[in-house]
Scaffold this motif. Structure first.
Motif, short mmCIF file in Angstrom:
data_model
loop_
_atom_site.label_atom_id
_atom_site.label_comp_id
_atom_site.label_asym_id
_atom_site.label_seq_id
_atom_site.Cartn_x
_atom_site.Cartn_y
_atom_site.Cartn_z
N UNK A 1 -108.17 24.11 -33.43
CA UNK A 1 -107.20 23.52 -34.36
C UNK A 1 -107.11 24.34 -35.64
N UNK A 2 -108.25 24.81 -36.13
CA UNK A 2 -108.27 25.63 -37.33
C UNK A 2 -107.54 26.95 -37.10
N UNK A 3 -107.71 27.54 -35.93
CA UNK A 3 -107.03 28.80 -35.63
C UNK A 3 -105.52 28.62 -35.50
N UNK A 4 -105.11 27.45 -35.01
CA UNK A 4 -103.68 27.19 -34.84
C UNK A 4 -103.01 26.86 -36.17
N UNK A 5 -103.80 26.45 -37.15
CA UNK A 5 -103.26 26.13 -38.46
C UNK A 5 -103.02 27.43 -39.22
N UNK A 6 -101.80 27.91 -39.17
CA UNK A 6 -101.45 29.20 -39.76
C UNK A 6 -101.65 29.19 -41.27
N UNK A 7 -101.47 28.05 -41.89
CA UNK A 7 -101.56 27.96 -43.34
C UNK A 7 -103.01 27.93 -43.84
N UNK A 8 -103.92 27.75 -42.93
CA UNK A 8 -105.33 27.63 -43.32
C UNK A 8 -105.84 28.91 -43.96
N UNK A 9 -106.49 28.74 -45.09
CA UNK A 9 -107.07 29.89 -45.78
C UNK A 9 -108.41 30.28 -45.16
N UNK A 10 -108.97 29.35 -44.38
CA UNK A 10 -110.28 29.60 -43.78
C UNK A 10 -110.16 30.21 -42.38
N UNK A 11 -108.97 30.59 -42.00
CA UNK A 11 -108.76 31.16 -40.67
C UNK A 11 -109.58 32.44 -40.52
N UNK A 12 -110.35 32.47 -39.46
CA UNK A 12 -111.22 33.61 -39.19
C UNK A 12 -110.64 34.38 -38.00
N UNK A 13 -110.65 35.66 -38.09
CA UNK A 13 -110.16 36.50 -37.00
C UNK A 13 -111.37 36.91 -36.16
N UNK A 14 -111.44 36.40 -34.93
CA UNK A 14 -112.55 36.70 -34.05
C UNK A 14 -112.21 37.89 -33.15
N UNK A 15 -113.22 38.60 -32.69
CA UNK A 15 -112.96 39.65 -31.71
C UNK A 15 -112.35 39.03 -30.44
N UNK A 16 -111.63 39.83 -29.70
CA UNK A 16 -110.90 39.33 -28.53
C UNK A 16 -111.83 38.68 -27.51
N UNK A 17 -113.01 39.24 -27.29
CA UNK A 17 -113.92 38.66 -26.30
C UNK A 17 -114.42 37.28 -26.73
N UNK A 18 -114.62 37.07 -28.02
CA UNK A 18 -115.04 35.76 -28.52
C UNK A 18 -113.90 34.76 -28.38
N UNK A 19 -112.70 35.20 -28.68
CA UNK A 19 -111.53 34.33 -28.54
C UNK A 19 -111.35 33.92 -27.08
N UNK A 20 -111.56 34.85 -26.17
CA UNK A 20 -111.45 34.55 -24.74
C UNK A 20 -112.50 33.54 -24.32
N UNK A 21 -113.73 33.72 -24.77
CA UNK A 21 -114.80 32.77 -24.44
C UNK A 21 -114.49 31.38 -24.97
N UNK A 22 -114.01 31.32 -26.19
CA UNK A 22 -113.67 30.02 -26.78
C UNK A 22 -112.55 29.35 -25.98
N UNK A 23 -111.51 30.12 -25.64
CA UNK A 23 -110.37 29.58 -24.90
C UNK A 23 -110.81 29.08 -23.52
N UNK A 24 -111.56 29.91 -22.79
CA UNK A 24 -111.99 29.51 -21.45
C UNK A 24 -112.98 28.35 -21.48
N UNK A 25 -113.86 28.34 -22.48
CA UNK A 25 -114.79 27.22 -22.62
C UNK A 25 -114.07 25.91 -22.89
#
Length: 137
Positions: A25-49
């Motif tokens: 939800x935090x990643x989808x919130x474009x306006x969030x100032x706390x948005x963190x850019x994760x490496x692609x492999x971490x993003x994939x793990x989070x998505x699949x999990x």
């Protein structure tokens, strides 16, 4: 990074689901100032999990249900790992508990295992079970 205590805390599927959902939800919130850019492999793990956990019974659990289950199972002197597996798997038959509990036959009678299954069904009701019952009528 050094792992000092690899079993500092055990997390249930429900807890992992909450963390991943909040981060998604935090990643989808474009306006969030706390948005963190994760490496692609971490993003994939989070998505699949998150995708995997969305298809499990943990989406219908609550912290209160888990707390109540732990209190109800306290009398059986189960290890933290055994309780965690019971929360994640939600066994409904004594044979399922025999795979979860170490030295199950030595520690518990069949009646104890049946009582534990009743407790699990009462404290952690499954949404998919109620759907099956409704579909049978």
């Amino acid at each position: 990074m050094e792992v000092i205590d690899r079993q500092q805390a055990l997390l249930s599927n429900y807890e992992v689901f909450l963390v991943l959902s909040e981060e998604d939800a935090r990643q989808k919130d474009v306006k969030s100032k706390r948005r963190v850019r994760y490496p692609e492999n971490v993003t994939t793990l989070m998505f699949e999990g998150l995708q995997y956990l969305n298809d499990t019974a943990c989406t219908t659990q609550s912290a209160e249900q888990i707390r109540d289950l732990k209190e109800a199972l306290a009398a059986y002197e189960l290890t933290k790992g055994e309780i965690l597996q019971i929360i994640n798997i939600r066994p409904t038959q004594p044979v399922e508990l025999s795979y979860i509990i170490e030295e199950c036959g030595d520690r518990f009678e069949v009646a104890d295992l049946e009582e534990m299954c009743e407790i699990v069904c009462e404290k952690l009701p499954r949404a998919d079970e109620s759907d099956e019952v409704d579909g049978e009528n």
